[in-house]
Design a protein around this motif. Structure first.
Motif, mmCIF file in Angstrom:
data_model
loop_
_atom_site.group_PDB
_atom_site.id
_atom_site.type_symbol
_atom_site.label_atom_id
_atom_site.label_comp_id
_atom_site.label_asym_id
_atom_site.label_seq_id
_atom_site.Cartn_x
_atom_site.Cartn_y
_atom_site.Cartn_z
ATOM 1 N N ARG A 44 7.194 -7.283 -16.469
ATOM 2 C CA ARG A 44 6.389 -7.882 -15.404
ATOM 3 C C ARG A 44 6.287 -7.009 -14.160
ATOM 4 N N ASP A 45 7.411 -6.662 -13.557
ATOM 5 C CA ASP A 45 7.368 -5.910 -12.297
ATOM 6 C C ASP A 45 6.761 -4.527 -12.487
ATOM 7 N N LEU A 46 7.102 -3.885 -13.597
ATOM 8 C CA LEU A 46 6.526 -2.572 -13.874
ATOM 9 C C LEU A 46 5.023 -2.667 -14.090
ATOM 10 N N THR A 47 4.595 -3.678 -14.823
ATOM 11 C CA THR A 47 3.161 -3.850 -15.068
ATOM 12 C C THR A 47 2.410 -4.094 -13.771
ATOM 13 N N LEU A 48 2.967 -4.915 -12.893
ATOM 14 C CA LEU A 48 2.318 -5.177 -11.605
ATOM 15 C C LEU A 48 2.211 -3.905 -10.777
ATOM 16 N N ASP A 49 3.269 -3.101 -10.782
ATOM 17 C CA ASP A 49 3.226 -1.819 -10.056
ATOM 18 C C ASP A 49 2.184 -0.882 -10.661
ATOM 19 N N CYS A 50 2.098 -0.876 -11.994
ATOM 20 C CA CYS A 50 1.103 -0.047 -12.669
ATOM 21 C C CYS A 50 -0.311 -0.471 -12.266
ATOM 22 N N LEU A 51 -0.580 -1.762 -12.300
ATOM 23 C CA LEU A 51 -1.905 -2.261 -11.938
ATOM 24 C C LEU A 51 -2.239 -1.945 -10.481
ATOM 25 N N ALA A 52 -1.251 -2.053 -9.612
ATOM 26 C CA ALA A 52 -1.486 -1.723 -8.200
ATOM 27 C C ALA A 52 -1.835 -0.246 -8.038
ATOM 28 N N SER A 53 -1.181 0.610 -8.803
ATOM 29 C CA SER A 53 -1.459 2.051 -8.701
ATOM 30 C C SER A 53 -2.844 2.382 -9.243
ATOM 31 N N ILE A 54 -3.289 1.670 -10.280
ATOM 32 C CA ILE A 54 -4.650 1.871 -10.787
ATOM 33 C C ILE A 54 -5.661 1.521 -9.698
ATOM 34 N N ALA A 55 -5.463 0.376 -9.061
ATOM 35 C CA ALA A 55 -6.387 -0.067 -8.014
ATOM 36 C C ALA A 55 -6.428 0.912 -6.852
ATOM 37 N N LEU A 56 -5.282 1.470 -6.504
ATOM 38 C CA LEU A 56 -5.192 2.380 -5.364
ATOM 39 C C LEU A 56 -5.747 3.768 -5.674
ATOM 40 N N GLU A 57 -5.492 4.256 -6.886
ATOM 41 C CA GLU A 57 -5.753 5.661 -7.190
ATOM 42 C C GLU A 57 -7.005 5.909 -8.041
ATOM 43 N N THR A 58 -7.659 4.867 -8.504
ATOM 44 C CA THR A 58 -8.845 5.065 -9.348
ATOM 45 C C THR A 58 -10.063 4.589 -8.570
ATOM 46 N N THR A 59 -10.714 5.518 -7.903
ATOM 47 C CA THR A 59 -11.787 5.172 -6.962
ATOM 48 C C THR A 59 -13.138 5.766 -7.333
ATOM 49 N N ARG A 60 -13.156 6.723 -8.251
ATOM 50 C CA ARG A 60 -14.418 7.406 -8.557
ATOM 51 C C ARG A 60 -14.982 7.034 -9.933
ATOM 52 N N THR A 61 -14.246 6.231 -10.677
ATOM 53 C CA THR A 61 -14.642 5.899 -12.043
ATOM 54 C C THR A 61 -14.924 4.415 -12.160
ATOM 55 N N LYS A 62 -16.124 4.068 -12.602
ATOM 56 C CA LYS A 62 -16.436 2.662 -12.864
ATOM 57 C C LYS A 62 -15.652 2.212 -14.087
ATOM 58 N N HIS A 63 -14.820 1.219 -13.913
ATOM 59 C CA HIS A 63 -13.894 0.854 -14.982
ATOM 60 C C HIS A 63 -13.594 -0.634 -14.987
#
Length: 333
Positions: free
Chosen positions: A28-47
């Motif tokens: 759970r906690d790792l998955t939430l951190d992973c999802l937060a990092s995707i939201a923060l670091e993936t800005t140029r790709t429509k996904h």
């Protein structure tokens, strides 16, 4: 997540560039951190992001739904394994490429955007990966591997990979001596950070569902290469991969890893190489059990004694893994 679409927001006249697929199980906690990092670091790709939760008991699904309502969540009532869960998500994915991402990862420095750029610059490769590091920034070598051969199996069985970790001859399976600091073609991109053209995935039929966990990406890459794909990795796309978060008992993980490796041998080795490969895997826990046990007795080293007990447990559970996943075939997801 500015570039991720909900189902009711997805444009009908164009395909998304990328579908990010995450399979979670009690992380759970790792998955939430992973999802937060995707939201923060993936800005140029429509996904879009699709998470399959394999019946976690730690309230992972509820936490994901609460904190990331834009993520498409598939909450299962049984654990169907890594391979089948990815297949299930891929059937619902809208992207022209699929990114398989482990839940115990953190996206760094726009790594997903950078991996897509690498793919766009090298479309003929059809399958791509990046570089993985541990939380302290040190290299995690598990982002890619060379295919299993009798030679690297022999080195593994005799412990030569341990004593020659950086040697490209004795540790050829892990590309010993290469720090993943250059772009390079590889045999296998591991499923923790694997990008693949959707059309290729569909031609391959996704992961072989016989693999519950571990080995499925090696099988996929083997079949992809037979269709002309040239898997490659780039250091420009780097993520943190903690590794093994879903397996809290190390022996359980080793049993699954060996099961997957034996299945690979059964799938892709001819006779008599298949028989030799199985025998070499039986030698692995024996040599380590005996070696650590004797060393621990001579040096009175508690850590070595723990290692001996670990490999003894793997040996005693050999009937669970020596047949691979073949004994229990499953239907495609």
């Amino acid at each position: 997540m500015s570039n991720a679409y909900r189902d009711d927001e997805r444009p009908g006249d164009r395909q998304l560039e990328l579908s990010i697929i995450i399979v979670s199980y009690n992380t759970r906690d790792l998955t939430l951190d992973c999802l937060a990092s995707i939201a923060l670091e993936t800005t140029r790709t429509k996904h879009e992001v699709i998470v399959v939760d394999n019946n976690s008991s730690d309230q992972s699904a509820a936490a994901i739904a609460c904190q990331f309502p834009e993520v498409r969540l598939i909450a299962l009532d049984t654990n169907i394994g890594f391979a089948r869960a990815n297949n299930l998500a891929a059937k619902q994915a809208q992207g022209r490429r699929l990114l398989l991402l482990n839940p115990d990862t953190i996206v760094l420095d726009c790594a997903i955007d950078r991996l897509l750029e690498f793919a766009d610059a090298n479309p003929s490769f059809q399958l791509w990966g990046g570089r993985t590091v541990f939380a302290d920034g040190s290299l995690n070598r598990t982002s890619c591997f060379r295919r299993i051969s009798l030679w690297n199996l022999l080195c593994f069985a005799l412990g030569l990979t341990y004593f020659g970790r950086r040697n490209p001859i004795f540790n050829s399976e892990a590309y010993g001596g290469w720090d993943r600091d250059t772009a390079r073609h590889v045999d296998i991109v591991t499923g923790c950070f694997l990008l693949i053209d959707r059309l290729l995935w569909e031609r391959l039929g996704g992961f072989d569902p016989a693999f519950f966990m571990y080995g499925e990406e090696a099988d996929l890459c083997h079949r992809a290469r037979s269709l002309g794909a040239r898997p490659a990795v780039t250091p420009e796309a780097t993520i943190v991969h903690y590794g093994g978060a879903s397996d809290v008992v190390p022996v359980d993980k080793r049993v699954k890893v060996f099961k997957g490796r034996i299945t690979l041998i059964n799938r892709h080795f001819g006779w008599p190489a298949r028989v030799i490969g199985q025998a070499l895997h039986l030698i692995v826990p024996l040599t380590r059990w005996c070696g650590y046990g004797m060393a621990a007795a001579l040096a009175r080293n508690a850590e070595w004694q723990k290692n001996a007990a670990y490999w003894e447990a793997v040996w005693r559970r050999r009937r669970e893994w020596i047949g691979g996943y073949e004994a229990k075939r499953v239907e495609p997801a």
